[in-house]
Design a protein around this motif. Sequence first.
Motif, PDB file in Angstrom:
ATOM      1  N   LEU A  74       0.806  -1.270   0.019  1.00  0.00           N
ATOM      2  CA  LEU A  74      -0.020   0.025  -0.024  1.00  0.00           C
ATOM      3  C   LEU A  74       0.896   1.228  -0.106  1.00  0.00           C
ATOM      4  O   LEU A  74       0.567   2.312  -0.481  1.00  0.00           O
ATOM      5  N   LEU A  75       1.934   1.266   0.570  1.00  0.00           N
ATOM      6  CA  LEU A  75       2.886   2.372   0.657  1.00  0.00           C
ATOM      7  C   LEU A  75       4.024   2.200  -0.344  1.00  0.00           C
ATOM      8  O   LEU A  75       5.213   2.908  -0.003  1.00  0.00           O
ATOM      9  N   GLY A  80       9.250   3.523  -2.215  1.00  0.00           N
ATOM     10  CA  GLY A  80      10.111   3.496  -3.433  1.00  0.00           C
ATOM     11  C   GLY A  80      10.706   5.005  -3.802  1.00  0.00           C
ATOM     12  O   GLY A  80      12.045   4.895  -4.231  1.00  0.00           O
ATOM     13  N   SER A  81       9.990   5.997  -3.690  1.00  0.00           N
ATOM     14  CA  SER A  81      10.458   7.256  -3.902  1.00  0.00           C
ATOM     15  C   SER A  81      11.543   7.786  -2.788  1.00  0.00           C
ATOM     16  O   SER A  81      12.501   8.557  -3.080  1.00  0.00           O
ATOM     17  N   LEU A  82      11.599   7.331  -1.766  1.00  0.00           N
ATOM     18  CA  LEU A  82      12.542   7.659  -0.722  1.00  0.00           C
ATOM     19  C   LEU A  82      13.820   6.546  -0.782  1.00  0.00           C
ATOM     20  O   LEU A  82      14.761   6.655  -0.074  1.00  0.00           O
TER      21      LEU A  82
END
Length: 230
Positions: A74-75, A80-82
């Motif tokens: 869900l996150l 992935g962006s971090l």
Amino acid sequence: ASPDLLSSVRLTLLMGAIAVPANTVFGLAAATAIARRQFPGKALLLSVIDLPFSISPVVVGLMLVLLYSPTNGLLKNLVGSLGWKIIFSWPGMALATIIVTFPFMAREVIPLLEEEGWDQEEAARTLGATSWQVFRKVTLPTVRWAVLYGLVLTTARALGEFGAVAVVSGNITGETQTLPLFVEDSYKQYNTELAYGAALVLGGVGLVSLFLKALVERLVGGIKDTKPIN
């Protein structure tokens, strides 16, 4: 001399070194808030604290996979962006260990705070003490034995955790394998010498924990017996 065994011991100690301080801080904060404050959601907070006692550790591991899996979590976009790697890595294992062990400290401290009352704390505030001074010089000395008791239980549970860690770690030998996982894997691979050696270490931790638990109970009992009657 087994490098895989030594790696699992180091990782197990790392999980304990992360989970025990984190739950000590959380447990003291939650216990103080619950015992000394009235606020909306207090019953819900108590239920959340008790939740790991009610559900299987495997469910905790699956919950973390559902949240943080890099493929369908869900996150996953946030993770992935971090650039974080949580599942199949030590951060996920640390989260799982923290979740399954966090009730022990709070549940040991809350009854003692409720039993002692807050007269001494109110007197300290009346004399001009800040909230931090009240906690450090009045509250913490009052619950020190409960804190020590909670530390023993939390440490023993953290070092012996299996289910939740097994789900989120991937059980990769030499990388994400804690001591309990190493025992199971070695036994399945018919490395009985390694399996029993690692199990002996875990058994020793359990015996030491029981000894410390009994010692703290005896010390607390002795203090209560010698406490003057008002």
